[in-house]
Write a protein that holds these residues in place. Sequence first.
Motif, PDB file in Angstrom:
ATOM      1  N   GLU A  14      43.245  18.142  21.581  1.00 19.58           N
ATOM      2  CA  GLU A  14      41.783  19.135  21.680  1.00 19.58           C
ATOM      3  C   GLU A  14      41.475  19.475  23.178  1.00 19.58           C
ATOM      4  N   PRO A  19      38.081  29.301  25.864  1.00 20.05           N
ATOM      5  CA  PRO A  19      37.032  29.858  26.667  1.00 20.05           C
ATOM      6  C   PRO A  19      35.694  30.136  25.953  1.00 20.05           C
ATOM      7  N   SER A  20      35.468  29.906  24.725  1.00 18.62           N
ATOM      8  CA  SER A  20      34.407  29.913  24.288  1.00 18.62           C
ATOM      9  C   SER A  20      33.115  28.719  24.566  1.00 18.62           C
ATOM     10  N   GLY A  21      34.023  27.656  25.390  1.00 18.05           N
ATOM     11  CA  GLY A  21      33.208  26.593  25.906  1.00 18.05           C
ATOM     12  C   GLY A  21      33.272  25.579  24.876  1.00 18.05           C
ATOM     13  N   ARG A  22      33.772  25.700  23.633  1.00 14.29           N
ATOM     14  CA  ARG A  22      33.672  24.685  22.570  1.00 14.29           C
ATOM     15  C   ARG A  22      35.433  24.291  22.643  1.00 14.29           C
ATOM     16  N   LEU A  23      35.405  22.992  21.611  1.00 12.12           N
ATOM     17  CA  LEU A  23      36.659  22.334  21.568  1.00 12.12           C
ATOM     18  C   LEU A  23      37.720  23.236  20.550  1.00 12.12           C
ATOM     19  N   GLN A  38      31.115  32.057  40.865  1.00 11.68           N
ATOM     20  CA  GLN A  38      31.006  32.254  39.592  1.00 11.68           C
ATOM     21  C   GLN A  38      32.082  33.123  38.922  1.00 11.68           C
ATOM     22  N   GLN A  64      31.598  36.888  29.854  1.00 11.90           N
ATOM     23  CA  GLN A  64      30.997  35.615  29.572  1.00 11.90           C
ATOM     24  C   GLN A  64      31.163  34.600  30.774  1.00 11.90           C
ATOM     25  N   ALA A  65      30.237  33.957  31.246  1.00 15.71           N
ATOM     26  CA  ALA A  65      30.376  32.924  32.185  1.00 15.71           C
ATOM     27  C   ALA A  65      31.191  31.891  31.680  1.00 15.71           C
ATOM     28  N   VAL A  66      32.304  31.282  32.713  1.00 14.58           N
ATOM     29  CA  VAL A  66      32.987  30.075  32.205  1.00 14.58           C
ATOM     30  C   VAL A  66      32.583  28.845  32.698  1.00 14.58           C
ATOM     31  N   PRO A  67      32.352  27.850  31.635  1.00 13.41           N
ATOM     32  CA  PRO A  67      32.008  26.481  32.292  1.00 13.41           C
ATOM     33  C   PRO A  67      32.923  25.705  33.128  1.00 13.41           C
ATOM     34  N   GLY A  85      25.549  24.083  15.630  1.00 13.49           N
ATOM     35  CA  GLY A  85      26.214  23.014  16.324  1.00 13.49           C
ATOM     36  C   GLY A  85      27.755  23.327  16.897  1.00 13.49           C
ATOM     37  N   SER A  86      28.219  22.404  17.352  1.00 10.97           N
ATOM     38  CA  SER A  86      29.666  22.775  17.733  1.00 10.97           C
ATOM     39  C   SER A  86      30.565  22.936  16.553  1.00 10.97           C
TER      40      SER A  86
END
Lengths: 437, 280
Positions: free
Chosen positions: A85, A89-93, A318, A328-331, A436-437
Amino acid sequence: MLGLRKRHAGVRLPSAKTVADVALTEIPAPQNVYIPLQQHIGIAAEPCVKRGDRVLMGDPLSMSDHPMQVPVHASVSGKVRSITEGVLPSGRLGTIVHIENDGLYERRETSGRPSPHDYTPEEIRKAVHEGGVVGLGGAAFPTSVKLNPKKKIDTLLINGCEGEPVLSADHRAILELTDLMLYGIQAMQIATGAERVIIALEDHDPDGAEHLRKEAKGIAEVVVVPAVYPVSGEYTLIKAVLGRRIPIGGLPADVGVVVQNVETAVAVGRVLRDGWPLTRRIITVAGGDVERPGNYYVALGTTIADVLEHVGCPTPRQVLLGGPMMGQAVPNLDIPVVKGTSGIMALSPAEIDVREPLPCVRCGQCIAVCDKGLSPMMLLKYIQNGEWEKAEEWGLRTCMECGACAFVCPSNIPLVQWFKSGKATLSAKAAPNSKGS
Amino acid sequence: MPLELGGLTMVYVAAGLLGLLGGLIAYGLLAVFRKVNGGEDERIEMLESMLPGVNCGACGTAGCADMARALAAGEREPSGCPIASPNTIKAIAELLGVEEGERKRKVAQLVCRGKVSAAPARADYIGLRDCVAANAVAGGQKGCTFGCLGFGTCVGVCPVGAIKMGDDGLPHIDVALCTGCGLCVQACPRNTLELIEEGQGAVIRCISQASGKTVRGVCEVGCIQCKICIRECPQKAISIKDGRVWIDPALCDGCGICAEKCPNGVIDVHLKEIFERVSA
């Protein structure tokens, strides 16, 4: 040539197509690529490789017959180091296949057919699915599903409008990959059974329009629409070109239309003519911090850090995925380029908007530019006051987050962020266990 | 001949006449009100004044007035109000002449220990200072994609002011004030708040479903799913459920062995003390 059917609302943006004339070049694949199994709207397919396997370029990494489970393919040849995992790009796993590039770029044997007319509609859908093609305009919806319409389709609308300022990947595809694109367009016409094919372009792309009028003669009509953002969105584009309105919650197929992006057409052409799956895409890399902005072929799975390194931006401040309006901003920078990545913007401090929002003065400019006919200022009040029934009644869910309202707001209110957060709350209320994630 | 009255007498007469008139009108209005509102249960008003009046909605009705109506109609038990004190519930049961019903106290608890120093952010976040909004931007600024974002959306929705943001970037719940209404649980976009029932022995203060390696990379105090607690629990109350470690409250007796063995100190067995403070 067709006339325009209906005026649409929106805003004329500065086009800022600074890299429109920069020809396509390739960013060499890095030492390590990270390919997520989930790169589309739908469900990830099951992996069909395991740790330690050697894969060739173009080999499938995941497989499924289900149309919403689109396979992904190796963009380099090399060894599968791990399947674990990682951050998407969505910031999620999500599950990511890590391949170590052996630098040989050994390709899988592939074969195609010289003409789209050699294929039956069923064969086209199957090949498009197995080639991992999804909508490359940004939403990444499985293309084979769109090519299998449940309703009678009379028009295939090819979206060559790049509404986002700066982005010019589609423009380059039109000029440099015309043959593949036209092959793909003909194949999609066969698959959908559309009688009519229209390629829509914005009026700030006269070169593309002139080029296509010559090249696409007999295959498609070319329509030029005014570049009033968000005409590049399929809802607005169908209204502008054909005068048809998609009902609320409906799809283009409900009004007899299938919309495909030009780069998707290129990908379909490549799958059918050469048998080559989707392993790279065109990305516009730009922004004040980028030394060598341009339009690049990027192997899927290349990390944002590797892309920015190559274009002379080793320490970005940024970073946006997509264009300046909807990006979308990336983390973090270790996330990979995926099929839905249309642009990478590395903003300089001058380009980052840090103005504080001021109170709404109810000027109504946001209402004037909303092509969905919403009242952003009223929606804002309802969200801020927690009046969720009202927000729903006033159409919060139909907002497509194009950002035209926030762009014109003189009080600099981050309207789109309010709406995104409001929509998240509405969904959580409708299905309390889904958050939630 | 006009009646001659002294200045003061005139005031008395006027006051008396107006008073009489007022009384007559009031009586008339009362008569009309009784006639119109005759069917109304008089107990509803009393019940409404006895209920807490917070209108939190935790009982499942639209608010305290609606709960009073439901109680009078016999649709709900007095213990259906999760936030009224035991004395109030007893009084309501006596008034209605019904059983109190079984009642379990609940309090909201944060199931994340990822304070800023232990679970650092992966990026700077510029935007609305709201957890739901931040969560919608690439899953929030926090390195951990499951943990508390710390913008205090829960603070804003608490009807009794029981939640305060601490300097460590996490919300702190004053259990003496918390009524267990659950509004914060609904508002949290990350599900890091949970209602813990009285009598539950232990709680795992991490909801991450990620692998141990991922958790280690983003948080010092997260659950790495080493499963030591599962092996050590004498009651066999701990298992993996929905991708995360879960304690079955029906089996757990709060012995505290899991909390002792947990390498990251994720498990909390101090719930008994918490509930003692609630009752105090």
